[in-house]
Design a protein around this motif. Structure first.
Motif, PDB file in Angstrom:
ATOM      1  N   ILE A  90       0.950  -1.245  -0.013  1.00 42.29           N
ATOM      2  CA  ILE A  90      -0.081  -0.152  -0.114  1.00 42.29           C
ATOM      3  C   ILE A  90       0.888   1.344  -0.037  1.00 42.29           C
ATOM      4  O   ILE A  90       0.643   2.188  -0.793  1.00 42.29           O
ATOM      5  CB  ILE A  90      -0.969   0.166   1.167  1.00 42.29           C
ATOM      6  CG1 ILE A  90      -1.920  -1.110   1.243  1.00 42.29           C
ATOM      7  CG2 ILE A  90      -1.500   1.285   1.349  1.00 42.29           C
ATOM      8  CD1 ILE A  90      -2.840  -1.380   2.053  1.00 42.29           C
ATOM      9  N   ALA A  91       1.934   1.254   0.771  1.00 40.10           N
ATOM     10  CA  ALA A  91       2.800   2.293   0.979  1.00 40.10           C
ATOM     11  C   ALA A  91       3.565   2.654  -0.543  1.00 40.10           C
ATOM     12  O   ALA A  91       3.461   3.745  -0.891  1.00 40.10           O
ATOM     13  CB  ALA A  91       3.858   2.294   1.793  1.00 40.10           C
ATOM     14  N   ALA A  92       4.070   1.610  -1.232  1.00 37.08           N
ATOM     15  CA  ALA A  92       4.599   1.580  -2.371  1.00 37.08           C
ATOM     16  C   ALA A  92       3.681   2.222  -3.514  1.00 37.08           C
ATOM     17  O   ALA A  92       3.885   3.090  -4.156  1.00 37.08           O
ATOM     18  CB  ALA A  92       5.194   0.123  -2.803  1.00 37.08           C
ATOM     19  N   TYR A  93       2.302   1.881  -3.550  1.00 37.63           N
ATOM     20  CA  TYR A  93       1.283   2.023  -4.478  1.00 37.63           C
ATOM     21  C   TYR A  93       0.988   3.640  -4.359  1.00 37.63           C
ATOM     22  O   TYR A  93       0.995   4.366  -5.257  1.00 37.63           O
ATOM     23  CB  TYR A  93       0.105   1.476  -4.124  1.00 37.63           C
ATOM     24  CG  TYR A  93      -1.224   1.912  -4.923  1.00 37.63           C
ATOM     25  CD1 TYR A  93      -1.176   1.776  -6.259  1.00 37.63           C
ATOM     26  CD2 TYR A  93      -2.216   2.568  -4.330  1.00 37.63           C
ATOM     27  CE1 TYR A  93      -2.296   2.013  -7.172  1.00 37.63           C
ATOM     28  CE2 TYR A  93      -3.149   3.131  -5.093  1.00 37.63           C
ATOM     29  CZ  TYR A  93      -3.354   2.755  -6.563  1.00 37.63           C
ATOM     30  OH  TYR A  93      -4.317   3.453  -7.150  1.00 37.63           O
ATOM     31  N   LEU A  94       0.906   4.063  -3.142  1.00 38.50           N
ATOM     32  CA  LEU A  94       0.753   5.351  -2.796  1.00 38.50           C
ATOM     33  C   LEU A  94       1.947   6.331  -3.092  1.00 38.50           C
ATOM     34  O   LEU A  94       1.763   7.472  -3.374  1.00 38.50           O
ATOM     35  CB  LEU A  94       0.373   5.718  -1.159  1.00 38.50           C
ATOM     36  CG  LEU A  94      -1.074   5.177  -0.743  1.00 38.50           C
ATOM     37  CD1 LEU A  94      -1.301   5.196   0.754  1.00 38.50           C
ATOM     38  CD2 LEU A  94      -2.063   5.918  -1.568  1.00 38.50           C
ATOM     39  N   PHE A  95       3.038   6.039  -2.883  1.00 39.20           N
ATOM     40  CA  PHE A  95       4.234   6.619  -3.000  1.00 39.20           C
ATOM     41  C   PHE A  95       4.569   6.873  -4.803  1.00 39.20           C
ATOM     42  O   PHE A  95       4.748   7.676  -5.248  1.00 39.20           O
ATOM     43  CB  PHE A  95       5.572   5.652  -2.493  1.00 39.20           C
ATOM     44  CG  PHE A  95       7.006   6.469  -3.013  1.00 39.20           C
ATOM     45  CD1 PHE A  95       7.281   7.820  -2.311  1.00 39.20           C
ATOM     46  CD2 PHE A  95       7.584   5.943  -3.883  1.00 39.20           C
ATOM     47  CE1 PHE A  95       8.406   8.361  -2.576  1.00 39.20           C
ATOM     48  CE2 PHE A  95       8.978   6.678  -4.059  1.00 39.20           C
ATOM     49  CZ  PHE A  95       9.245   7.588  -3.487  1.00 39.20           C
ATOM     50  N   PHE A  96       4.128   5.692  -5.666  1.00 39.93           N
ATOM     51  CA  PHE A  96       4.371   6.216  -6.770  1.00 39.93           C
ATOM     52  C   PHE A  96       3.163   6.449  -7.511  1.00 39.93           C
ATOM     53  O   PHE A  96       3.148   7.056  -8.699  1.00 39.93           O
ATOM     54  CB  PHE A  96       4.448   4.517  -7.647  1.00 39.93           C
ATOM     55  CG  PHE A  96       6.026   3.982  -7.330  1.00 39.93           C
ATOM     56  CD1 PHE A  96       7.054   4.611  -7.676  1.00 39.93           C
ATOM     57  CD2 PHE A  96       6.116   2.790  -6.393  1.00 39.93           C
ATOM     58  CE1 PHE A  96       8.348   4.225  -7.465  1.00 39.93           C
ATOM     59  CE2 PHE A  96       7.442   2.365  -6.212  1.00 39.93           C
ATOM     60  CZ  PHE A  96       8.379   3.093  -6.610  1.00 39.93           C
ATOM     61  N   LYS A  97       1.944   6.610  -6.833  1.00 46.43           N
ATOM     62  CA  LYS A  97       0.813   7.187  -7.484  1.00 46.43           C
ATOM     63  C   LYS A  97       0.704   8.716  -7.442  1.00 46.43           C
ATOM     64  O   LYS A  97       0.550   9.523  -8.249  1.00 46.43           O
ATOM     65  CB  LYS A  97      -0.397   6.787  -6.773  1.00 46.43           C
ATOM     66  CG  LYS A  97      -1.605   7.393  -6.966  1.00 46.43           C
ATOM     67  CD  LYS A  97      -2.851   6.409  -7.316  1.00 46.43           C
ATOM     68  CE  LYS A  97      -4.105   7.094  -7.721  1.00 46.43           C
ATOM     69  NZ  LYS A  97      -5.006   6.624  -8.651  1.00 46.43           N
ATOM     70  N   PHE A  98       1.470   9.202  -6.467  1.00 53.06           N
ATOM     71  CA  PHE A  98       1.512  10.606  -6.034  1.00 53.06           C
ATOM     72  C   PHE A  98       2.909  11.192  -6.493  1.00 53.06           C
ATOM     73  O   PHE A  98       3.794  11.157  -6.460  1.00 53.06           O
ATOM     74  CB  PHE A  98       1.078  10.977  -4.858  1.00 53.06           C
ATOM     75  CG  PHE A  98      -0.305  10.722  -4.574  1.00 53.06           C
ATOM     76  CD1 PHE A  98      -1.218  11.432  -5.094  1.00 53.06           C
ATOM     77  CD2 PHE A  98      -0.672   9.713  -3.620  1.00 53.06           C
ATOM     78  CE1 PHE A  98      -2.607  11.288  -4.818  1.00 53.06           C
ATOM     79  CE2 PHE A  98      -2.008   9.461  -3.222  1.00 53.06           C
ATOM     80  CZ  PHE A  98      -3.063  10.212  -3.963  1.00 53.06           C
TER      81      PHE A  98
END
Length: 98
Positions: A90-98
């Motif tokens: 989840i942290a990696a998804y949010l990091f690369f999404k924004f």
């Protein structure tokens, strides 16, 4: 000064003294064995030929660690691992999404 620079320590000798050696007891045992051989007395030592020691897991059983607690610990460890993987993904998804 130079003499201390190239100093090599001498070897140490390995020596373990006998702690529980009783020469009188050993002499008496040898004497008894010799007399039994001369008289033809044989001590029958009964043993089971099919005996196979099963010591695997004996320490855990003696210490009270049952398989139930081991399986619970394994389950908790797996749960922590899965939770950590989910949080990191989840942290990696949010990091690369924004």
């Amino acid at each position: 000064m130079i003499g201390n620079f190239f100093h090599l320590p001498s070897h140490r000798r390995f020596s373990i003294p006998f702690r529980y050696y009783d020469p009188e007891k050993e002499e008496m045992q040898n004497r008894e064995d010799r007399i039994k051989r001369e008289l033809g007395i044989h001590e029958k030592k009964e043993f089971n030929k099919n005996y196979r020691p099963n010591i695997r897991g004996q320490f855990r059983q003696a210490m009270g660690n049952s398989s139930k607690t081991a399986s619970e610990a394994r389950r908790r460890s797996n749960t922590r691992l899965i939770t950590l993987i989910v949080i990191l993904s989840i942290a990696a998804y949010l990091f690369f999404k924004f």
